[in-house]
Structure formats: C-alpha cells, structure tokens
Write an enzyme that holds these catalytic residues in place. Structure first.
Site, PDB file in Angstrom:
ATOM      1  N   GLY A  68      45.336  45.831   9.790  1.00 29.25           N
ATOM      2  CA  GLY A  68      46.390  45.204   8.952  1.00 29.25           C
ATOM      3  C   GLY A  68      47.016  46.176   8.098  1.00 29.25           C
ATOM      4  O   GLY A  68      48.070  46.311   7.437  1.00 29.25           O
ATOM      5  N   ARG A  69      46.136  47.136   7.587  1.00 32.53           N
ATOM      6  CA  ARG A  69      46.341  48.068   6.375  1.00 32.53           C
ATOM      7  C   ARG A  69      47.205  49.227   6.929  1.00 32.53           C
ATOM      8  O   ARG A  69      47.977  49.789   6.075  1.00 32.53           O
ATOM      9  CB  ARG A  69      45.030  48.722   5.909  1.00 32.53           C
ATOM     10  N   ARG A  72      42.206  42.125  11.923  1.00 37.23           N
ATOM     11  CA  ARG A  72      41.151  42.785  11.336  1.00 37.23           C
ATOM     12  C   ARG A  72      42.021  43.824  10.292  1.00 37.23           C
ATOM     13  O   ARG A  72      42.903  44.576  10.736  1.00 37.23           O
ATOM     14  CB  ARG A  72      40.430  43.558  12.497  1.00 37.23           C
ATOM     15  N   SER A  73      41.233  43.718   9.236  1.00 33.96           N
ATOM     16  CA  SER A  73      41.943  44.318   8.020  1.00 33.96           C
ATOM     17  C   SER A  73      42.342  46.185   8.575  1.00 33.96           C
ATOM     18  O   SER A  73      43.276  46.625   7.752  1.00 33.96           O
ATOM     19  CB  SER A  73      40.925  44.335   6.675  1.00 33.96           C
ATOM     20  N   THR A  97      46.983  34.407  24.034  1.00 31.17           N
ATOM     21  CA  THR A  97      48.215  35.500  23.742  1.00 31.17           C
ATOM     22  C   THR A  97      48.118  35.785  22.368  1.00 31.17           C
ATOM     23  O   THR A  97      47.866  35.106  21.635  1.00 31.17           O
ATOM     24  CB  THR A  97      49.540  34.677  24.122  1.00 31.17           C
ATOM     25  N   LEU A  98      48.143  37.168  22.232  1.00 31.37           N
ATOM     26  CA  LEU A  98      48.439  37.654  20.803  1.00 31.37           C
ATOM     27  C   LEU A  98      49.882  38.074  20.520  1.00 31.37           C
ATOM     28  O   LEU A  98      50.541  38.417  21.447  1.00 31.37           O
ATOM     29  CB  LEU A  98      47.603  38.741  20.617  1.00 31.37           C
ATOM     30  N   GLU A  99      50.307  37.811  19.160  1.00 36.03           N
ATOM     31  CA  GLU A  99      51.385  38.195  18.808  1.00 36.03           C
ATOM     32  C   GLU A  99      51.401  39.496  18.103  1.00 36.03           C
ATOM     33  O   GLU A  99      50.784  39.437  16.829  1.00 36.03           O
ATOM     34  CB  GLU A  99      52.069  37.140  18.054  1.00 36.03           C
ATOM     35  N   GLN A 125      39.872  39.272  15.139  1.00 40.49           N
ATOM     36  CA  GLN A 125      38.682  38.770  15.297  1.00 40.49           C
ATOM     37  C   GLN A 125      38.760  37.168  15.412  1.00 40.49           C
ATOM     38  O   GLN A 125      39.888  36.820  15.163  1.00 40.49           O
ATOM     39  CB  GLN A 125      38.080  39.083  13.936  1.00 40.49           C
TER      40      GLN A 125
END
Lengths: 457, 226
Positions: free
Chosen positions: B132-133, B128-129, B153-155, B174
């Site tokens: 990310g920002r 999600r931005s 699984t998320l990195e 998302q």
C-alpha cells in the site's frame, strides 16, 4: 524448369514466413521454451533462404549452374518450406491465455517419470477434435534438421513435447487422462526394438493364418482397377496391401502398447476420456490407424481384470467399460489386426510391468485416494489438499491418481447427483462439471507449487 | 469480531470435519517469516485481466447508457445482460514474471490459493501495508461470504505516481476472518465457484433496482405486469 521469377517467389515466401516467426518470437510475454522452437524454425528457413538465394544469383549471372540443378534446388527448398509451414501451424499460438498452463508442471513431471528425461511442454489449441502429444525433437530429426534444432532452456537432451487438443475443451481438465496414452507413444518410440522383439512371433503367427484371405484381397483389388494393365494393377494392389499391413503390424501394435500403459496409469479413466474424444465421430469415417474402440475397450478391460482386479471390479466403472460403439464391417486387415492385438497383450504386459511404475498397483493407496478425492469434491475442496509431496516422483503418481479418482467421481451417478443436489445444481448439471474440472485443475497446479516449496525447504 | 491467526489456524485443523473446516489450498505455514497476528497472507495467482480501453468507454452494469437509443426507438432490444468478459483481455504470467502496474491502472487478478469457507465464517480481503505504501491497492470490494469456494478475484490498482512491479506468487494481500451465525449452505449455490480465472461477474439487478432503474426491456416487462 524453374524460372528466375519462380525462384524469386520462393525466396519471398521464405522471407515472409521468417518475418512472421520473428514477429511471434519477439512478442511479449512469451515463454523461453516457445522462443527456442521458433528459433529452430528460423534456423531451418535461414538455410533454405541461403540455398535459394545462391541458386537465384547463379541463375541470373549464368555462372556454373545448369537447369536440372536449379530445378532440384527449387524442389528441395519448396518441400522444406512446406514442412516448416506445416509444423509452424501446429506450433503457432502456443502462448494463448486460453491454454491451461496451470497443469503443465504436473504433466512435465509425469512425462519425466515415464520417459526418463526432463520434458518441457508446448500446447497448441486445435479446432479439430483430436488429442496428441509428440516430441518436437523427433519431428526435427525425421526431417533431417539436426543442426538447426535449438534445445529448450535447460539442456540439449531435454525433451520438448508438443501437445495438441481441442480448443473447445480447454475447461475439461478430465480430458487429460488421454495424456497417459499419448506419452506412452513416446515411450514406445524409445522401446521400439524391444516391442518388436517381444511381438514378432505373435504377429508372424497370426499373419500366416490370414495369408490366403489377404492374397484374395490383393487379387480382387487388382482386378477391380479399371483401364490398367494387369501388372500395373497388381503393383498398385500390392502397394495398398503393404500400407494396410504395415498400419496394422506397426501402428496397431504401438497403439495397443500405449493403451496398456495408459490403463496402468489411469485405469478406466482413459476409456472415459477416449469416449469423450470419440463421441460423435461418424462411423463412416472410422479411423483405421487405431484398432476399433470396442476392441480397445475389451483389451483394456481384460488387462485390468488380470493385473489390477480391484480397479476392474469397482462397480463405479461399469457404464464406462460396457459402452459400445458403432462399427463398420470388418475387412481382413481389421480382423487380422484385432487378433494380433489379442495375442500381443501378454508379451507387452511383461515389458510394461518392468518399465512403468503404476500408481494403481497399491490397492490400499488407490482406495485411500478415491476416498480422499470423494470427500474433497463433496466439499468443493481441491483434492490436492490431502496430497503430500516429498519429491518429483510423488508429483507424477499423485497426478495420475487424481485423474483416476476424479474421473471415478464423475462417472459415478450417485456421487454426481448428490453433488448437484447439495449445491443446487440439479437443474444445471454443467455447473457441477465446471466445478469438478476447476477443482482438478487447481489440484494439478498445486502439485507443482508444493513440489517447488519442497525443493526450497 | 476478527479472529486471531491462531484461531484461524485452529479452524483449519484437520481433525475438524471438512464441511465445517476452513480450507486454504495450498497453505504453507511459513515459519521463516514473522506472521501477522490477525490474518493470513494470500498470494497472487497467474491470471490477469486487463481492461480493453479500445472496446469499452465506460463500465455500465445498470445498462443506463442504452436509454437514449431505446427512447428514440422502442423496438431496440437492449442486451439482457452486459457481457463483462468481453471487456477484458486475459493474460497468463508464469511465476516470477514481472507485472507492471502503471499509475491509475486497474487490473483484475486472482489468488493462488483456493478458499472454502464453512457456513459460520466470513472474511475480508485487505491489502498489505508494504504494498500500500508503494501505491498498490489490492482490493476494492473485500467481502468473502460464507460458503465461498474458489479463488478470490483481486482488484489491483496503482494509486501512486510511478509504476509498481508485482509478480505471480507475491504475497500482496491478507485475509482477515470473522465469525457469523451459521448459514445453512445445503442446496444453495456457492458464490463464485470458478476456479482459477479472475472474473468481472454479471450484475443481476435486484427487484428494487428493476423497479427504480428499468431499462427498455424491463419497462416492457413492468408494463405487461401492470
């Protein structure tokens, strides 16, 4: 007679244990509940350190202390230290990441529904093949550590339960059907007077029937003690008799109560989980603190037939309920105990029916749950998917129903085999087991998440 | 073509038979927040794996770093597969506990939600931005295949210059869904049915990789086959 050196050694041991507990307490991350337990241990040790420190100083200065008093202090502090060490061993590493913390909110909810007080749960993974849940507050009370008890976050009357189960079964979510029995022990403790009142007639009646045999047993034990006088032998035999008798008349009665409560909550799923815990136990080491497994199975089967016939007559449970276990020869105490267990079912049933809200009572609800869980697991969807949570009581009954219905799925050969075929697990059925346990674990976590959502909307 | 949020919600409709339905569990349609039009938010779960720097100096799923010792001593048996799970330390964090991700740090996490994709849907995980920002990259390998059942699984990587603080329960990513030609899933093992733990996964070489980049054991097998 305790010397100054021995007092010093004892003091050093107390300090080592205190430092270890401090180190564990300050570790991150650590749950607030765990911290409260460790602080309670430290408080006990602080008291002992104070006592032993004062004794040692008095001994060294030679003022106002005599040897007998110092010996008494040494003995008392040694015993307290031993008790703290023993309990700390069981409470150590309660924040290991291997613990399935995901299911603790649901287990807390079922404990609250059953016991009537907010319950926090600590988990210790054991290398022994055993499953236990015990009140830590009661541990402290039994050891007269009332002042040192530090209540868990929440309140003085909150319950703090210590759960112990085998470390190699962390992935077996199904095993937690045994929690129904263990929590029932805590309920039995609260209802002890009423249990005694309702069962004393039956116990007295059956005990009298076995009186002559028990007398013969005492005589034979007394006569078989070599090299002791007849009075000493008789005293020892009588002490052994009292211990065995109390184990039956108190212990087995509580076990039967706990079994019947578990049957009310999860039905034959409890027997399935019990078989899993007991599998491989050596018959030569049969545990006499519980009635024989075959008797427990028989009592639960009869209880379910009488009170929850739809569950009892479900053919999916046939294998589980007809299982047999090897048995040692039955001595007089075991036979007497088994008769007592038979006779107390009816008076205990009245108590349980009025105290425990069974999710199995509504046949339509059970059928719906079974259908829903089957449909979900067939499609690798967590069975909590169709569960609506309106309040915390819903969490408790949903938890038991999920355990019941998932166990039913697991023990049903047609359903399990079909799952394996559908997902290519026929050559490796353990993958299907892993999937079922994962789905159940995720479901139990979701109950807590849904309850949190409900509380804020 | 990506599906709109309303199309995704239609695929989650409970009148659709379960085998063809998209399942996200738990899913709460949060009407208090303005939802993105072409994705659904996913939340961070409770389990994380931190790489043990003291035990692994590199990631070598192709087992190339064993070649030196194998050349010197042909009898050395390289491990059949690396043991990726030994390279990480797992941690459980309760909801609301801060997780500090320092610059350059990579941590594996998992989604709170369990996803079950039917045979005609795929998905991509996107950050999600809003995160990310702040330097937080939530995924490096994004594709979620048809038939997937389990948490994802998320990195989590911090490419910023200061630490980023997240927490289990946070909406950090998302999922964007797309349609595929229907895949027949019967009899196929679903990818990554592991439930609640983030995993490295075991790298299984393809036939071409075994031919082009064999390790000592595979060289012996190839020689025996010739």
């Amino acid at each position: 007679m305790a010397s100054a050196w021995q007092l010093e050694c004892l003091e050093a041991r107390i300090n080592s244990l205190r430092n270890e507990i401090s180190r564990v307490t300050e570790k991150q991350p650590l749950r607030a509940v765990s911290r409260s337990v460790y602080r309670s241990f430290r408080a006990v040790l602080d008291e002992q350190a104070k006592a032993i420190g004062e004794a040692r100083r008095a001994f060294v200065s030679g003022t106002g202390s005599d040897n007998d008093r110092l010996d008494a202090i040494y003995d008392v502090v040694s015993e307290q230290l031993w008790k703290v060490t023993e309990l700390f061993q069981t409470c150590d590493r309660v924040d290991s990441p291997r613990i399935p913390f995901e299911l603790l909110p649901s287990l807390s909810a079922v404990a609250r529904a059953l016991l009537g007080s907010t319950a926090h749960i600590l988990v210790h993974l054991s290398t022994e093949y055993n499953y236990q849940i015990q009140s830590l507050r009661r541990y402290f009370d039994e050891r007269n550590w009332h002042r040192e008890w530090r209540p868990p976050r929440g309140g003085l009357h909150d319950e703090l339960l210590l759960m112990v189960f085998p470390s190699y079964e962390v992935g077996t979510t199904l095993l937690h059907a045994v929690a129904a029995h263990e929590l029932a022990h805590e309920l039995a403790h609260r209802k002890q007077d009423e249990i005694n009142r309702r069962t004393m007639n039956a116990i007295g009646r059956v005990s009298r029937e076995f009186n002559d045999e028990k007398v013969e047993w005492v005589k034979s034990v007394a006569a078989s003690a070599p090299g002791t006088s007849s009075s000493v032998g008789q005293d020892r035999a009588y002490e052994a008799f009292k211990r065995r008798n109390e184990r039956i008349e108190k212990g087995w009665v509580r076990e039967t109560f706990a079994d019947l409560v578990a049957a009310s909550l999860v039905g034959p799923a409890f027997i399935g989980a019990l078989d899993r815990i007991s599998a491989g136990a050596s018959p030569a080491r049969q545990d006499t603190t519980h009635p024989p497994l075959s008797k427990r199975r028989e009592i639960i089967g009869t209880y379910l037939k009488d009170n929850y016939p739809a569950v009892a007559n479900d053919p999916a449970w046939d294998d589980v309920m007809s299982g047999t276990t090897p048995q040692l020869p039955l001595d007089v105490f075991t036979r007497c105990g088994m008769r007592i267990c038979d006779e107390i079912v009816e008076p205990l049933t009245e108590l349980i029916t009025s105290t425990v809200r069974s999710p199995l009572a509504d046949t339509a609800e059970v059928e719906a749950a079974v259908g829903m869980v089957t449909y979900c697991i067939d499609n690798l969807v967590p069975p909590s998917y169709n569960v609506r949570i309106r309040n915390d009581d819903d969490v408790a009954s949903a938890c038991w129903l999920l355990l019941y219905a998932t166990w039913r799925y697991r023990v049903s050969k047609p359903l399990f085999d079909s799952l394996c075929r559908r997902y290519g697990w026929t050559d490796d059925p353990t993958a299907a087991d892993t999937a079922i346990n994962s789905l159940l674990l995720h479901s139990l976590q979701n109950l807590g998440v849904k309850a949190s959502w409900r509380r804020t909307t | 073509m990506s599906l709109s949020r309303s199309a995704v919600l239609l695929r989650m409709d409970r009148t659709i038979p379960l085998e063809r339905r998209l399942v996200v569990e738990p899913f709460f349609d949060d009407v208090t927040r303005k939802a993105a039009p072409a994705s659904i938010d996913i939340h961070l779960g409770n389990r994380f794996v931190f790489l043990r720097r003291g035990r692994s100096v590199l990631q070598d799923p192709l087992r190339l770093s064993h070649q030196g010792e194998e050349m010197e001593n042909p009898e050395v048996e390289s491990p059949e597969v690396e043991n990726p799970e030994a390279q990480g330390t797992e941690v459980f964090l309760p909801f609301g506990t801060p997780l500090y991700l320092h610059p350059g740090q990579l941590v594996l996490g998992t989604t709170l939600e369990w996803f079950r994709l039917p045979g005609d849907m795929r998905a991509d995980v996107d950050g999600r931005s809003i995160w990310g920002r702040r330097g937080l990259i939530v995924v490096t390998a994004a594709a979620v295949q048809p038939g997937t059942a389990g948490t994802i699984t998320l990195e989590l990587t911090n490419v910023g210059e200061v630490a980023v603080v997240v927490s289990p329960g946070a909406a950090v990513a998302q999922l964007v869904f797309g349609q595929v030609d229907t895949v027949d899933l019967y009899g196929r093992q679903p990818p990554f049915v592991v439930g609640n733990r983030p995993i490295f996964g075991v790298y299984r070489k393809s036939h071409l990789e075994r031919a082009l980049i064999p390790d000592a054991r595979e060289r012996r097998i190839n020689a025996a086959a010739r």
